[in-house]
Design a protein around this motif. Structure first.
Motif, PDB file in Angstrom:
ATOM      1  N   MET A  39     -29.623  16.118  41.449  1.00  9.20           N
ATOM      2  CA  MET A  39     -29.965  14.857  42.100  1.00  9.20           C
ATOM      3  C   MET A  39     -28.840  14.356  42.998  1.00  9.20           C
ATOM      4  SD  MET A  39     -31.879  13.305  38.810  1.00  9.20           S
ATOM      5  CE  MET A  39     -32.611  11.854  39.507  1.00  9.20           C
ATOM      6  N   HIS A  40     -27.696  15.047  42.919  1.00  7.64           N
ATOM      7  CA  HIS A  40     -26.613  14.768  43.865  1.00  7.64           C
ATOM      8  C   HIS A  40     -26.639  15.775  45.022  1.00  7.64           C
ATOM      9  CE1 HIS A  40     -24.987  12.266  40.619  1.00  7.64           C
ATOM     10  NE2 HIS A  40     -24.236  11.685  41.549  1.00  7.64           N
ATOM     11  N   GLY A  41     -27.650  16.647  45.021  1.00 10.57           N
ATOM     12  CA  GLY A  41     -27.756  17.606  46.136  1.00 10.57           C
ATOM     13  C   GLY A  41     -27.092  18.946  45.889  1.00 10.57           C
ATOM     14  N   ASP A  42     -26.611  19.220  44.625  1.00 11.12           N
ATOM     15  CA  ASP A  42     -26.023  20.539  44.351  1.00 11.12           C
ATOM     16  C   ASP A  42     -27.133  21.594  44.317  1.00 11.12           C
ATOM     17  OD1 ASP A  42     -23.854  18.984  44.023  1.00 11.12           O
ATOM     18  OD2 ASP A  42     -23.246  19.765  42.056  1.00 11.12           O
ATOM     19  N   LEU A  43     -26.936  22.699  45.026  1.00  2.42           N
ATOM     20  CA  LEU A  43     -27.949  23.771  45.065  1.00  2.42           C
ATOM     21  C   LEU A  43     -27.527  24.962  44.208  1.00  2.42           C
ATOM     22  CD1 LEU A  43     -28.611  23.677  48.914  1.00  2.42           C
ATOM     23  CD2 LEU A  43     -30.013  22.649  47.123  1.00  2.42           C
ATOM     24  N   MET A  44     -26.253  25.342  44.354  1.00  6.39           N
ATOM     25  CA  MET A  44     -25.728  26.420  43.502  1.00  6.39           C
ATOM     26  C   MET A  44     -24.205  26.416  43.595  1.00  6.39           C
ATOM     27  SD  MET A  44     -26.769  29.802  45.571  1.00  6.39           S
ATOM     28  CE  MET A  44     -26.096  30.280  47.101  1.00  6.39           C
ATOM     29  N   TYR A  45     -23.568  27.186  42.690  1.00  4.94           N
ATOM     30  CA  TYR A  45     -22.106  27.248  42.658  1.00  4.94           C
ATOM     31  C   TYR A  45     -21.642  28.678  42.911  1.00  4.94           C
ATOM     32  CZ  TYR A  45     -23.029  22.849  40.285  1.00  4.94           C
ATOM     33  OH  TYR A  45     -23.501  21.602  39.982  1.00  4.94           O
TER      34      TYR A  45
ATOM     35  N   PRO B  58     -27.407  24.454  38.822  1.00  4.10           N
ATOM     36  CA  PRO B  58     -26.869  23.106  38.586  1.00  4.10           C
ATOM     37  C   PRO B  58     -27.746  22.338  37.594  1.00  4.10           C
ATOM     38  CG  PRO B  58     -27.048  23.566  40.935  1.00  4.10           C
ATOM     39  CD  PRO B  58     -27.750  24.665  40.228  1.00  4.10           C
ATOM     40  N   PRO B  59     -27.108  21.577  36.672  1.00  8.81           N
ATOM     41  CA  PRO B  59     -27.915  20.769  35.737  1.00  8.81           C
ATOM     42  C   PRO B  59     -28.665  19.669  36.506  1.00  8.81           C
ATOM     43  CG  PRO B  59     -25.581  20.239  35.542  1.00  8.81           C
ATOM     44  CD  PRO B  59     -25.677  21.395  36.483  1.00  8.81           C
ATOM     45  N   GLY B  60     -29.633  19.071  35.844  1.00  7.49           N
ATOM     46  CA  GLY B  60     -30.499  18.090  36.519  1.00  7.49           C
ATOM     47  C   GLY B  60     -29.748  16.968  37.218  1.00  7.49           C
TER      48      GLY B  60
ATOM     49  N   SER C  68     -13.642  27.166  43.027  1.00  7.70           N
ATOM     50  CA  SER C  68     -15.076  27.030  42.796  1.00  7.70           C
ATOM     51  C   SER C  68     -15.670  26.253  43.958  1.00  7.70           C
ATOM     52  CB  SER C  68     -15.330  26.266  41.504  1.00  7.70           C
ATOM     53  OG  SER C  68     -15.123  27.117  40.420  1.00  7.70           O
ATOM     54  N   ILE C  69     -16.813  26.711  44.427  1.00  4.76           N
ATOM     55  CA  ILE C  69     -17.410  26.089  45.617  1.00  4.76           C
ATOM     56  C   ILE C  69     -18.821  25.625  45.277  1.00  4.76           C
ATOM     57  CG2 ILE C  69     -18.242  26.570  47.971  1.00  4.76           C
ATOM     58  CD1 ILE C  69     -15.954  28.578  48.254  1.00  4.76           C
ATOM     59  N   THR C  70     -19.148  24.427  45.740  1.00  5.88           N
ATOM     60  CA  THR C  70     -20.515  23.927  45.574  1.00  5.88           C
ATOM     61  C   THR C  70     -21.260  24.133  46.881  1.00  5.88           C
ATOM     62  OG1 THR C  70     -19.774  22.221  44.039  1.00  5.88           O
ATOM     63  CG2 THR C  70     -21.911  21.875  45.106  1.00  5.88           C
TER      64      THR C  70
ATOM     65  N   PHE D 170     -16.335  23.037  33.303  1.00  2.00           N
ATOM     66  CA  PHE D 170     -17.258  22.632  34.361  1.00  2.00           C
ATOM     67  C   PHE D 170     -16.934  21.210  34.810  1.00  2.00           C
ATOM     68  CE2 PHE D 170     -21.544  20.875  35.571  1.00  2.00           C
ATOM     69  CZ  PHE D 170     -21.638  21.565  36.774  1.00  2.00           C
ATOM     70  N   ASN D 171     -16.519  21.077  36.066  1.00  2.00           N
ATOM     71  CA  ASN D 171     -16.289  19.747  36.635  1.00  2.00           C
ATOM     72  C   ASN D 171     -16.770  19.773  38.081  1.00  2.00           C
ATOM     73  OD1 ASN D 171     -15.450  17.364  37.632  1.00  2.00           O
ATOM     74  ND2 ASN D 171     -13.286  17.572  37.070  1.00  2.00           N
ATOM     75  N   PRO D 172     -18.019  19.336  38.316  1.00  5.98           N
ATOM     76  CA  PRO D 172     -18.612  19.516  39.648  1.00  5.98           C
ATOM     77  C   PRO D 172     -18.113  18.514  40.687  1.00  5.98           C
ATOM     78  CG  PRO D 172     -20.149  18.399  38.202  1.00  5.98           C
ATOM     79  CD  PRO D 172     -18.937  18.688  37.369  1.00  5.98           C
ATOM     80  N   LYS D 173     -17.226  17.605  40.282  1.00  4.82           N
ATOM     81  CA  LYS D 173     -16.758  16.605  41.260  1.00  4.82           C
ATOM     82  C   LYS D 173     -15.996  17.298  42.388  1.00  4.82           C
ATOM     83  CE  LYS D 173     -17.319  12.508  38.839  1.00  4.82           C
ATOM     84  NZ  LYS D 173     -18.411  13.029  38.041  1.00  4.82           N
ATOM     85  N   PRO D 174     -16.114  16.755  43.622  1.00  6.08           N
ATOM     86  CA  PRO D 174     -15.408  17.382  44.750  1.00  6.08           C
ATOM     87  C   PRO D 174     -13.897  17.388  44.524  1.00  6.08           C
ATOM     88  CG  PRO D 174     -16.974  15.743  45.530  1.00  6.08           C
ATOM     89  CD  PRO D 174     -16.919  15.609  44.041  1.00  6.08           C
ATOM     90  N   ALA D 175     -13.250  18.483  44.919  1.00  5.85           N
ATOM     91  CA  ALA D 175     -11.790  18.557  44.832  1.00  5.85           C
ATOM     92  C   ALA D 175     -11.219  17.709  45.962  1.00  5.85           C
ATOM     93  CB  ALA D 175     -11.350  20.003  44.974  1.00  5.85           C
TER      94      ALA D 175
END
Length: 1186
Positions: A270-276, A264-266, A288-290, A306-311
């Motif tokens: 900082m939003h708590g993402d660890l991996m995808y 995950p980018p920086g 895609s799962i965060t 790439f759109n990391p926002k929750p579905a």
């Protein structure tokens, strides 16, 4: 029917007859009354157990005279291990509370493991346990937790994830999805191995079996497949690994893999993402799962955007399984079924084995996508252990620290042995992986500019070197050949010093790996050794084979403690300045003090004395027994040593001789017939006569042994007489002195035989003052060489005639030879003696196994050098070509060179990383069957001194009655080849039997140290002794205790635990508790399949025993299918003509008779009679009972 009493020491000691007696119930034996009126014959016990059941050894100066740990283990100490358990209640989110049985010395971590394995909680990995609101420490023992008692409630609390925890969670979910998939076992990874028992029992053992009354004669189909019937010539390979119904995998997901958007980018971190993660569900939905600190949720990314926002909805779940359950109905349904099946499997089918077992056949498998496997192969995890602080493991520190753990009482010793065993098995796995990486060219050398043969490597804190003669180190010993055998000799030395276990003396972790024709030695690294020259480091021993020699008082003191158990003589040698130097090992043994202050010994390749039969020394004649057999013979190298077992047997033999001589003279003295001078003359003549008398001929030699063993009590009595006389009577001292002189003892007041390992060592000189001692030592070595030929080999043949040992394949024959101290290079001599034996007919099976072993070992020697010239891209083509030349009747197989071979020739020359010693990469392609078989016959003559009379594989099969499938199994096991599971037409003259598609893999063949559980072993032996005396209950308790201790040290899976379970099952059977016998034997079969191999002779034995107990429990159809399996495996491993087959067929015949299949029964019984008559003679009681 009768049960064979060989392995049943439970009969009153008096009826120790070798023939099975019909009073299987025995006299005064508890539980005899409950024996069923019908019993099956039971097989001989494997050699390993026999060995342990022999009479206790005589006390004497040479033995391993340490205090036996078993002696001080009082009842109280045992209780420490068996603290009474209690139950606690577990509250986990989303499921009903349940109770769990725990024991006070378990760790909190072990409850975690149980919950991660349980069907309803297996999807959780990141949680803590709370008692009354307080979090429990992972690594604390339950007894140290305040307030934890019977009925306490432990709450499962979900914890926030870290990257490490998220990765562990994904790995665990992947393991759950793959839990029924056997591909890891076929591929030989992660200590997975195969087991097929459940295919034959249909899970109807134990309780469910009791409900199914087999005797109600439900119509059962008893007809075996055609290839199992007596007289069938067909030997199919496919039934070796029957397809298990559970292996048809239930597809839960199509793809579960790491996303290309990682890490995950920086701003997302900082939003708590660890991996995808990227998932394709069974319904073909791509998501895609965060993985975040709070759990797993769907995001809006796609493969290219790439759109990391929750579905919406995002389905946030703490566990990945809960999330997948919500988005895929197929996953929910199939995952539940999969877990149900997983927990129904016997735990022994799932637990990892301590050392990897490889399978030599495998079916064609789909190669599925697997993110964890891919990550393991290509990330920095090569050499990193992510669960250990500090990442890379310092193997040397771990290996030595575990040895330094305290060992004063039983719990301490158990803890120490468990730690030693665990580190050893981890080290062996890491070393194997590293050695393969080195040969495959994936590790950079530490001296990359040198020629490939000379290169050395360091990977994961392990030092790797290749088995070539670097810098002419072994020039005088046989060059590369000596460099190839030195590592195994060194490993034997390490094994021996580890077993003596002297405090303060350290050896290196050592593993020897043979892979793709190369031998790699993996060793742990002495701290500081890489920063200085060897010359500076070595403070004891010699780095140039005896020219410059050093000694050190601390080393002498430490090695002196090993000299008695290892029978090594403290001696003096001269260095290059003609100074005397005192040593207590061979000169090659080097002492180095590491930066950690520990005293290390290494290069233990000459721990044991040289074998003079294979070391011609100008001007030194050998005893008549040796010259008669054609010795001395020059071997390829000068590192031939006697085995430790031979040294022990020789000293034992000398001890009995010593007792007889001393007793004879004492008796003559007592009778007053003797005067001083005659005694002296007598003593003198004895010392010169004892050599020829030692044994005049093979028969006398073996009788001498037998007489000695039989007269143990008498000898003990004599020992006491001598001891009591010793102090007072000068004449008896004279007697002892004479006897000592006669048997070559180094002490004149007590029996003490030791060897000087430097005798006949090229380049080693001895001072003038020691010449007499050196002369005696030379004579002792000559006597030992003669003892091997005149006592040990004839003794082995005698045991084979009497069926005291029953090898079934090459490995079991080799084990039987090694237990008697006979090296494999004597195989030709063993076969010569078998041929000359008056009972040649009864030794037919030994002769066949021996010839097969001789052929496959000779082929292995040729295969090793053949493979060294093969490029990686041509490996499967080269191996299939070799197998065609070796086994196929097709007269002129053509090798298929890889298409790009010729094009890439130029480029290859420039590549630095060619395999070591690969000169011409296509030379292998011109081999022909005629040439290979000519080389095999030549190799058999040169190495084993045996003349094979065959020029092709078909002639060998015809002349010696061998089976091609058996030769294929033997060569594959010896070289690590894995082939496709299918039927091969070996005898076709129109097309070769193997194509390159049939070679699936090549595995390493690994040799390593096997640390032992000493206390458990003492309990086991005491239990056996009790059983021999007829005290079954007490014996049973001791064996149970041994089982507990074995489990404590080795974990659940080990060869010794297997022996323990077999004996327990046997005892329960005799005592009439069939259900318990069945349960223990089922575990023994599963364990034998997993740790020894699905068709190992030991596994066949276990199948036969299990069939017996099934029969006793009225499970006739199961008993039959187990017996059929045992028969099939025996046919594959050896063929029909084996003494064990008589027992098997007799049992099959009796079960078939029991279900009224009379015609079929008769076929098996007639075969049993024919085989029995051949191997036991027509007048034997066994034949009468058939």
């Amino acid at each position: 029917m009768v049960i064979k009493t060989d392995e049943l020491p439970a009969t009153a000691p008096a009826d120790g007859a070798r023939e099975p007696s019909s009073q299987a119930g025995g006299k005064g034996r508890p539980g005899a009354a409950e024996l069923p009126s019908v019993m099956l014959l039971n097989g001989d016990c494997p050699e390993s157990l026999k060995k342990e059941e022999r009479a206790p050894e005589l006390p004497r100066e040479n033995g391993l005279d340490e205090a036996e740990p078993g002696e001080e283990t009082t009842g109280q100490e045992v209780i420490v291990i068996q603290d009474t358990g209690f139950s606690v209640k577990i509250l986990a989110p989303g499921i009903e509370p349940f109770s769990l049985q725990v024991s006070p010395q378990e760790m909190v971590q072990e409850i975690h493991q149980v919950l991660m394995d349980r069907e309803d909680t297996c999807h959780r990995t990141c949680f803590s346990l709370h008692l009354d609101g307080n979090m429990l420490d992972h690594f604390s023992e339950l007894r140290s937790v305040e307030g934890l008692q019977e009925g306490s409630v432990l709450r499962v609390v979900e914890e926030p994830y870290t990257v490490r925890e998220a990765r562990i969670h994904v790995r665990h979910v992947r393991d759950l999805l793959k839990s029924l998939d056997p591909s890891d076992a076929f591929n030989g990874v992660d200590c997975n191995s195969l087991s097929f028992l459940s295919v034959f029992t249909d899970g109807d053992l134990g309780d469910s079996g009791k409900r199914k009354k087999g005797l109600e004669m439900d119509p059962i189909d008893c007809t075996p497949p055609e290839y199992i019937l007596p007289g069938s010539r067909e030997r199919p390979l496919c039934p070796l690994q029957p397809q298990n119904r559970d292996w048809k995998p239930l597809q839960c997901l199509k793809v579960l893999t790491m996303s290309g958007w990682n890490p995950p980018p920086g701003n997302r971190k900082m939003h708590g993402d660890l991996m995808y993660l990227f998932v394709i569900t069974a319904e073909d939905r791509q998501v895609s799962i965060t993985a975040s600190t709070r759990g797993f949720y769907l995001n809006q990314s796609t493969a290219y955007h790439f759109n990391p926002k929750p579905a919406s909805p995002r389905f946030l779940s703490h566990s990945l399984v809960e999330l997948l359950n919500q988005i895929s109905p197929t996953f929910k349904k199939n995952f539940a079924v999969l877990q149900k099946k997983r927990v129904q499997r016997h735990p022994f089918e799932r637990i990892a084995t301590p050392f990897q077992v490889y399978s030599w056949t495998a079916p064609q498998a789909e190669h599925a996508m697997d993110c964890v496997r891919a990550e393991d192969a290509y990330t920095s995890r090569l050499g990193y252990e992510e669960h250990i602080p500090g990442q890379t493991r310092d193997w040397n520190e771990e290996l030595q620290t575990t040895r330094e753990l305290p060992r004063k009482n039983l719990p301490e010793r158990l803890l120490r042995e468990r730690a030693i065993f665990k580190v050893h098995s981890d080290f062996t796995a890491a070393a194997t992986r590293g050695a393969m990486a080195v040969i495959d060219g994936n590790v950079m050398a530490i001296n990359p500019s040198e020629e490939t043969k000379m290169q050395m490597f360091i990977w994961n804190n392990i030092f790797f070197s290749l088995g070539f003669d670097v810098r002419d180190h072994y020039k005088d010993f046989g060059g590369d050949v000596a460099a190839y055998v030195a590592p195994t000799n060194d490993l034997n030395g390490v094994r021996t010093y580890n077993a003596v276990d002297v405090e303060g003396l350290y050896t290196l972790g050592t593993v020897v790996v043979d892979y793709r024709g190369y031998r790699v030695t993996a060793q742990s690294i002495i701290p500081g050794i890489l920063e200085r020259d060897q010359e500076q480091s070595v403070i004891y021993g010699s780095i140039d084979f005896g020219k410059t020699v050093m000694s050190h008082p601390r080393y002498l003191e430490l090695l002196e403690r090993t000299s008695r158990p290892l029978k090594i003589l403290r001696h003096r040698v001269l260095n290059d300045r003609d100074e005397e130097v005192e040593l207590c090992s061979s000169v090659e043994c080097k002492g180095i003090i590491g930066n950690d202050g520990r005293h290390y010994i290494l290069d233990l390749l000459r721990t044991f004395p040289p074998d003079l039969n294979f070391l011609p020394v100008p001007g030194e004649g050998l005893p008549e027994e040796c010259t008669r057999a054609g010795f001395p013979r020059a071997h390829r190298h000068k590192l031939c040593c006697l085995r430790q077992e031979l040294v022990d047997a020789f000293v034992e033999h000398r001890y009995l001789l010593f007792m007889k001589l001393a007793a004879l003279q004492l008796m003559q003295q007592k009778a007053g017939r003797m005067e001083g001078p005659t005694l002296l003359e007598n003593g003198g003549s004895l010392s010169s006569e004892s050599k020829p008398e030692d044994p005049p001929g093979p028969e006398a030699g073996s009788e001498e042994e037998g007489g000695g063993a039989g007269g143990l009590a008498k000898v003990k009595e004599l020992a006491e007489t001598i001891a009591s006389d010793d102090g007072t009577d000068p004449r008896s001292r004279e007697v002892i002195r004479n006897a000592c002189k006669a048997v070559g003892s180094i002490s004149s007041t007590a029996f003490d035989v030791r060897f000087n390992p430097d005798i006949f060592s090229p380049g080693v000189r001895f001072p003038e003052s020691c010449q007499e001692e050196v002369r005696d030592q030379k004579q002792l070595l000559k006597d030992a060489a003669a003892f091997l030929l005149s006592c040990q080999i004839p003794g082995l043949v005698k045991d084979c005639i009497e069926h005291a040992v029953l090898p079934m394949d090459g490995a079991t024959l080799a084990e039987v030879m090694r237990q008697r101290g006979i090296n494999m290079r004597y195989l030709g001599k063993v076969l010569d003696l078998v041929l000359r034996s008056p009972a040649r007919e009864q030794l037919d099976h030994i002769y066949k196994i021996g010839i097969g072993e001789l052929i496959t070992r000779s082929a292995k020697h040729i295969f090793k050098t053949y493979l060294q010239g093969v490029e990686l891209s041509g490996l499967s083509a080269a191996i299939s070509h070799f197998l065609n030349c070796f086994l196929s009747s097709y007269p002129n197989p053509v090798a298929h060179l890889p298409a790009d071979e010729l094009i890439s020739k130029k480029r290859n020359r420039r590549r630095r990383n060619r395999p070591p010693g690969a000169a011409d990469n296509t030379a292998w392609a011109v081999m022909t069957p005629q040439e290979l078989w000519k080389n095999i016959c030549q190799e058999a003559k040169n190495y084993f001194d045996f003349s094979l009379e065959c020029e092709t594989v078909d002639q060998a099969v015809e002349t010696y009655g061998l089976q091609k499938i058996t030769l294929l199994r033997e060569i594959s096991l010896k070289t690590g080849i894995q082939i496709l599971l299918k039927e091969y037409s070996f005898d076709s003259r129109h097309k070769p039997a193997f194509t390159e598609e049939d070679v699936l893999n090549i595995f390493p063949v690994v040799k390593h140290v096997n640390p032992k559980a000493s206390d458990a072993f003492h309990f086991f032996q005491s239990g056996q002794a009790k059983v021999q005396q007829g005290f079954l209950k007490e014996g049973c308790e001791l064996i149970n205790e041994a089982l507990n201790l074995f489990n404590n040290v080795y974990g659940a899976m080990h060869v010794e635990i297997c022996a323990c379970l077999r004996l327990l099952a046997r005892l329960h059977y005799i005592m009439g508790d069939y259900a318990e016998a069945l349960s223990n034997q089922q575990k023994a079969v599963l364990m034998s399949e997993r740790v020894m191999g699905i068709e190992h002779p030991n596994t066949i034995q276990e199948y036969m025993h299990l069939a017996l107990y099934c029969f006793a429990s009225s499970q006739l159809s199961t008993a039959l299918s187990l017996l059929y399996r045992a028969r099939y495996l025996t046919l594959l491993v050896f063929g029909e003509d084996h003494p064990e087959m008589a027992l098997l067929d007799n049992n099959i015949g009796l079960v078939l008779h029991g279900v009224m299949e009379y015609d079929l029964s008769l076929r098996f019984l007639e075969n049993a009679l024919a085989v029995s008559t051949k191997y036991h003679g027509p007048k034997s009681l066994k034949v009468a009972l058939r």
